[in-house]
Scaffold this active site. Sequence first.
Site, PDB file in Angstrom:
ATOM      1  N   ASP A   7      30.481  41.573 -21.025  1.00  0.00           N
ATOM      2  CA  ASP A   7      31.018  41.411 -19.748  1.00  0.00           C
ATOM      3  C   ASP A   7      32.832  41.272 -19.611  1.00  0.00           C
ATOM      4  O   ASP A   7      33.250  41.090 -18.726  1.00  0.00           O
ATOM      5  CB  ASP A   7      30.720  39.993 -19.036  1.00  0.00           C
ATOM      6  CG  ASP A   7      29.384  39.839 -18.146  1.00  0.00           C
ATOM      7  OD1 ASP A   7      29.126  41.018 -17.836  1.00  0.00           O
ATOM      8  OD2 ASP A   7      28.782  38.988 -18.011  1.00  0.00           O
ATOM      9  N   ARG A  18      29.860  34.007 -22.137  1.00  0.00           N
ATOM     10  CA  ARG A  18      31.152  34.746 -21.829  1.00  0.00           C
ATOM     11  C   ARG A  18      32.156  33.878 -22.952  1.00  0.00           C
ATOM     12  O   ARG A  18      33.573  34.321 -22.739  1.00  0.00           O
ATOM     13  CB  ARG A  18      31.545  35.002 -20.624  1.00  0.00           C
ATOM     14  CG  ARG A  18      30.499  35.897 -19.757  1.00  0.00           C
ATOM     15  CD  ARG A  18      31.298  36.355 -18.589  1.00  0.00           C
ATOM     16  NE  ARG A  18      32.425  37.155 -18.758  1.00  0.00           N
ATOM     17  CZ  ARG A  18      32.921  37.656 -17.812  1.00  0.00           C
ATOM     18  NH1 ARG A  18      32.701  37.318 -16.515  1.00  0.00           N
ATOM     19  NH2 ARG A  18      34.449  38.230 -18.023  1.00  0.00           N
ATOM     20  N   ARG A  47      31.903  28.679 -10.300  1.00  0.00           N
ATOM     21  CA  ARG A  47      32.479  28.811 -11.637  1.00  0.00           C
ATOM     22  C   ARG A  47      33.534  27.839 -12.060  1.00  0.00           C
ATOM     23  O   ARG A  47      33.604  26.921 -12.915  1.00  0.00           O
ATOM     24  CB  ARG A  47      32.726  30.195 -12.028  1.00  0.00           C
ATOM     25  CG  ARG A  47      31.702  31.233 -11.771  1.00  0.00           C
ATOM     26  CD  ARG A  47      30.866  31.340 -12.723  1.00  0.00           C
ATOM     27  NE  ARG A  47      29.625  32.335 -12.823  1.00  0.00           N
ATOM     28  CZ  ARG A  47      29.648  33.519 -13.079  1.00  0.00           C
ATOM     29  NH1 ARG A  47      30.586  33.979 -13.761  1.00  0.00           N
ATOM     30  NH2 ARG A  47      28.679  34.408 -12.774  1.00  0.00           N
ATOM     31  N   HIS A  78      32.564  33.991  -7.200  1.00  0.00           N
ATOM     32  CA  HIS A  78      33.903  34.263  -7.651  1.00  0.00           C
ATOM     33  C   HIS A  78      34.572  34.527  -6.120  1.00  0.00           C
ATOM     34  O   HIS A  78      34.270  35.565  -5.420  1.00  0.00           O
ATOM     35  CB  HIS A  78      34.133  35.430  -8.336  1.00  0.00           C
ATOM     36  CG  HIS A  78      34.150  35.100 -10.021  1.00  0.00           C
ATOM     37  ND1 HIS A  78      33.450  35.961 -10.929  1.00  0.00           N
ATOM     38  CD2 HIS A  78      34.288  33.873 -10.654  1.00  0.00           C
ATOM     39  CE1 HIS A  78      33.592  35.716 -12.107  1.00  0.00           C
ATOM     40  NE2 HIS A  78      34.109  34.338 -12.045  1.00  0.00           N
ATOM     41  N   CYS A 138      37.161  42.912 -10.349  1.00  0.00           N
ATOM     42  CA  CYS A 138      36.677  42.193 -11.445  1.00  0.00           C
ATOM     43  C   CYS A 138      36.952  43.162 -12.790  1.00  0.00           C
ATOM     44  O   CYS A 138      37.365  42.396 -13.937  1.00  0.00           O
ATOM     45  CB  CYS A 138      35.215  42.016 -11.455  1.00  0.00           C
ATOM     46  SG  CYS A 138      34.320  41.362 -10.215  1.00  0.00           S
TER      47      CYS A 138
HETATM   48  N1  ARG Z   1      28.681  39.603 -14.971  1.00  0.00           N
HETATM   49  C1  ARG Z   1      29.991  39.049 -14.820  1.00  0.00           C
HETATM   50  C2  ARG Z   1      29.669  37.450 -14.636  1.00  0.00           C
HETATM   51  O1  ARG Z   1      28.952  37.074 -13.843  1.00  0.00           O
HETATM   52  C3  ARG Z   1      30.678  39.457 -13.682  1.00  0.00           C
HETATM   53  C4  ARG Z   1      32.043  39.021 -13.411  1.00  0.00           C
HETATM   54  C5  ARG Z   1      32.801  39.712 -12.396  1.00  0.00           C
HETATM   55  N2  ARG Z   1      34.049  39.236 -12.185  1.00  0.00           N
HETATM   56  C6  ARG Z   1      34.655  38.899 -11.359  1.00  0.00           C
HETATM   57  N3  ARG Z   1      36.070  38.867 -11.244  1.00  0.00           N
HETATM   58  N4  ARG Z   1      34.278  38.354  -9.886  1.00  0.00           N
HETATM   59  O2  ARG Z   1      30.532  36.722 -15.104  1.00  0.00           O
END
Ligand code: ARG
Length: 285
Positions: free
Chosen positions: A79, A104, A149, A178, A278
């Site tokens: 990612d 991550r 998040r 996000h 992203c």
């Molecule tokens: N697969 C990644 C996650 O879920 C996607 C992140 C997308 N990034 C963003 N800035 N919205 O963390």
Amino acid sequence: MTVLDTRVRPFAAREPRTRHYVMCAPDHFAVEYSINPWMNPDVPVDTTLARQQWDDLRATYQRLGHRVDVIDPAPGQPDMVFAANGGLVVGDRAYGARFTYPERAAEAGVFATWLRTQGLIVTDPSHTNEGEGDFLALGSMILAGTGFRTSIAAHIEAAAALDRPVVSLELVDPRFYHLDTALAVLDDGNGDAASNVAYYPGAFSPHSRRALRDLFPEAIIATEADAAVLGLNAVSDGQHVVLPSQAHQLAEQLDQRGYLPVPIDLSEFLKSGGSVKCCTMERHR
Ligand code: ARG
């Protein structure tokens, strides 16, 4: 310009400003785990196509006159292509990321180290936050998402680290986990024009919707259909708005308001819940 001129115009002329972006090549991009509702490891990613789409995004920024720096991707971090999550940079300061999910976690240090090599003063966070995924910088303030998040404590920590006030916004729909999936900064207010955004109200709690209505009376209100193709995961230079090509109505709304939509297909990244924004960290003024 006469008073009459300004009255008959529906909007001020949009002025682009040259930007400085950071991207991370998709060498290791894949959907290997699921940490958001978009991710299904059983759906294959076309890695050749992903590379073409990413190259196209970088070339688009360069064609628009912007600077793009590229950070080396770390093996085992599929990612990391989503460079927006690596931190929040304002002026010569950066607030580092601290990822929600262990998958991550290792990215944070790689981004922080790289940002330091660029001469930035990086604050290592004590609270969970995913960089520009949840922090969107305007000239006068930082819009900060929470709910899935990034923690509220990180909002306060970011304000202190970057010396800029933060407005907290609560996200309520897991598809828009996000802030940058629910809201796009169209104008950061650093030039002559007032700051302006586009957003999908259904992604926010009622009190956050009220805050957005008060802060941005001229905002573009996106449809659910456009939000559901991550149409709001867009990047604007104040005039050109690079956005997912599937967001047809949003492109039309932008055009009507004097912006120049620049549609781009990032279908492979949508499989991971990401798109234009992203993949793009901005080094803000
Ligand atoms: N697969 C990644 C996650 O879920 C996607 C992140 C997308 N990034 C963003 N800035 N919205 O963390």
